[in-house]
Design a protein around this motif. Structure first.
Motif, mmCIF file in Angstrom:
data_model
loop_
_atom_site.group_PDB
_atom_site.id
_atom_site.type_symbol
_atom_site.label_atom_id
_atom_site.label_comp_id
_atom_site.label_asym_id
_atom_site.label_seq_id
_atom_site.Cartn_x
_atom_site.Cartn_y
_atom_site.Cartn_z
ATOM 1 N N THR A 141 0.854 -1.193 0.000
ATOM 2 C CA THR A 141 0.000 0.000 0.000
ATOM 3 C C THR A 141 0.888 1.240 0.000
ATOM 4 O O THR A 141 2.013 1.184 0.459
ATOM 5 C CB THR A 141 -0.883 0.048 1.265
ATOM 6 N N ASP A 142 0.353 2.347 -0.520
ATOM 7 C CA ASP A 142 1.098 3.596 -0.516
ATOM 8 C C ASP A 142 1.007 4.210 0.868
ATOM 9 O O ASP A 142 -0.001 4.815 1.212
ATOM 10 C CB ASP A 142 0.511 4.567 -1.548
ATOM 11 N N LEU A 143 2.031 4.044 1.636
ATOM 12 C CA LEU A 143 2.020 4.565 2.999
ATOM 13 C C LEU A 143 2.653 5.952 3.011
ATOM 14 O O LEU A 143 3.765 6.127 2.533
ATOM 15 C CB LEU A 143 2.822 3.622 3.901
ATOM 16 N N LEU A 144 1.902 6.939 3.528
ATOM 17 C CA LEU A 144 2.422 8.299 3.626
ATOM 18 C C LEU A 144 2.852 8.577 5.057
ATOM 19 O O LEU A 144 2.297 8.007 6.006
ATOM 20 C CB LEU A 144 1.343 9.315 3.234
ATOM 21 N N SER A 145 3.828 9.464 5.211
ATOM 22 C CA SER A 145 4.176 9.947 6.547
ATOM 23 C C SER A 145 2.935 10.538 7.217
ATOM 24 O O SER A 145 2.059 11.086 6.543
ATOM 25 C CB SER A 145 5.247 11.022 6.437
ATOM 26 N N ASP A 146 2.869 10.449 8.530
ATOM 27 C CA ASP A 146 1.760 11.077 9.270
ATOM 28 C C ASP A 146 2.069 12.539 9.613
ATOM 29 O O ASP A 146 1.294 13.178 10.335
ATOM 30 C CB ASP A 146 1.450 10.289 10.539
ATOM 31 N N SER A 147 3.167 13.083 9.094
ATOM 32 C CA SER A 147 3.576 14.453 9.427
ATOM 33 C C SER A 147 2.412 15.434 9.254
ATOM 34 O O SER A 147 1.827 15.540 8.174
ATOM 35 C CB SER A 147 4.742 14.864 8.518
ATOM 36 N N ALA A 148 2.048 16.123 10.339
ATOM 37 C CA ALA A 148 0.897 17.037 10.316
ATOM 38 C C ALA A 148 0.965 17.959 11.525
ATOM 39 O O ALA A 148 1.595 17.630 12.536
ATOM 40 C CB ALA A 148 -0.410 16.239 10.361
ATOM 41 N N SER A 149 0.289 19.082 11.415
ATOM 42 C CA SER A 149 0.158 19.990 12.558
ATOM 43 C C SER A 149 -0.890 19.451 13.522
ATOM 44 O O SER A 149 -2.031 19.193 13.136
ATOM 45 C CB SER A 149 -0.265 21.374 12.085
#
Ligand code: MG
Length: 344
Positions: free
Chosen positions: A199-207
């Motif tokens: 699966t295309d896993l994205l970083s959870d980087s978020a404010s």
């Protein structure tokens, strides 16, 4: 720290693990930094300092970003440099207001790539409702850097008379995670090593600013908050257990982990409890408010997998223990090496 059992001598050298947020980082802080620059504010080791200036309660925090690679699925060093510092301010229930940004750039780095990084930084700052109020640029010789490093410092206004702090956990409190664990670390690792997941896993980087401020209404019932960055859940829990002089017990099966993260961890021999996030936190609250907190966090897209994962105990102060799915117990110690260097 005594518990590390290793002395630091002047002949020793810095290893990558000293930046991992685990035991080696702790040794540097306790043996090299705090004895010389420590004071009643810095010694608290909270995500952001709480400063009384005039009538205002100010949160103040700084962080440097050396992530490798600079671009990764779900973000780049520019957006990360905003999220990381905004999130540290948010962990004191502060409304982030201003950032300073310093770029340390290597000779030969492409200006086009720098522009993309600055564009992401600008976008993340807008989304986090912070303004860049001060900035600096330095250039180092070719080979003396790794493209670009960024430092950000942030200030914000603390919006509660009872800011959560790392030393406020009390036996009987419950521990809540804001969402699933480890996406950032695995996304970085896959980008670095050229690994492809199913699966295309994205970083959870978020404010986390808006999500965190949802908890302001808890008042003094909110005891601790910690964002789960380097060293992952294990470092955050160990720091709280140590500072609050309490034991912590978590249930492995209640910690939400995306199947792709779990699969990658199994493949790579990593323990998900040690894998970094950049858009997740834990909070520790009085037990009778825990269900209300989970319901509230779930209303926000960043908190959809929120769950109660454990409790604070009087037993085994300073230690974190995990109950495994088959009923066993294991000690969750701080990271001792450099499982995932340069993750942020
Ligand atoms: Mg932090």
């Amino acid at each position: 720290m005594e518990s590390c059992g290793i002395a630091i001598g002047f002949s020793d050298v810095i290893r990558l693990g000293h930046g991992s947020g685990g035991k080696l980082t702790e040794q540097l802080v306790e043996k090299v930094f705090l004895p010389k620059i420590g004071n009643s504010i810095l010694n608290e080791l909270d995500d952001a300092a709480s400063l009384k200036i005039g009538d205002a309660n100010i949160a103040f925090s700084t962080d440097s970003y050396v992530v490798k690679p600079l671009f990764f699925p779900g973000g780049n060093i520019g957006s990360l440099a905003v999220h990381g510092t905004v999130n540290d301010l948010s962990m004191r229930l502060a409304r982030p207001l201003y950032l300073s940004v310093s770029f340390i750039i290597e000779e030969g780095f492409r200006i086009g790539e720098l522009s993309r990084i600055v564009e992401s930084l600008s976008q993340a700052a807008k989304e986090s409702q912070v303004d860049v109020a001060a900035a600096d640029t330095k250039v180092v010789n070719r080979g003396a850097g790794d493209g670009v490093y960024i430092n950000t410092t942030g200030i914000g206004i603390i919006e509660t008379r009872h800011p959560p702090a790392v030393r406020k956990a009390r036996p009987g409190d419950l521990i809540i995670i804001s969402s699933d664990l480890g996406r950032h670390g695995i996304a970085i690792l896959c980008a670095r090593e050229g690994l492809e997941l199913e699966t295309d896993l994205l970083s959870d980087s978020a404010s986390l600013s808006a999500l965190a401020l949802r908890l302001a209404r808890l008042g003094p019932a909110l005891h601790c908050m910690r964002d789960l960055t380097r060293g992952g859940l294990s470092s955050a829990l160990n720091e709280i257990a140590h500072a609050s002089k309490v034991g912590i017990e978590i249930n492995d099966s209640q910690v939400p982990i995306h199947p792709a993260v779990r699969g990658a961890c199994e493949l790579l021999g990593l323990d998900p409890l040690y894998v970094a996030c950049e858009g997740r936190f834990i909070c520790i609250v009085e037990a009778d408010r825990a269900d209300e907190v989970v319901e509230n966090l779930k209303l926000d897209p960043l908190g959809q997998e929120s769950a109660i994962i454990g409790r604070v105990t009087e037993e085994h102060p300073g230690r974190v223990v995990s109950r495994t799915a088959i009923g066993g117990r294991r000690i969750v110690d701080k990271l001792s090496g450099d499982q995932l260097p340069r993750i942020c």
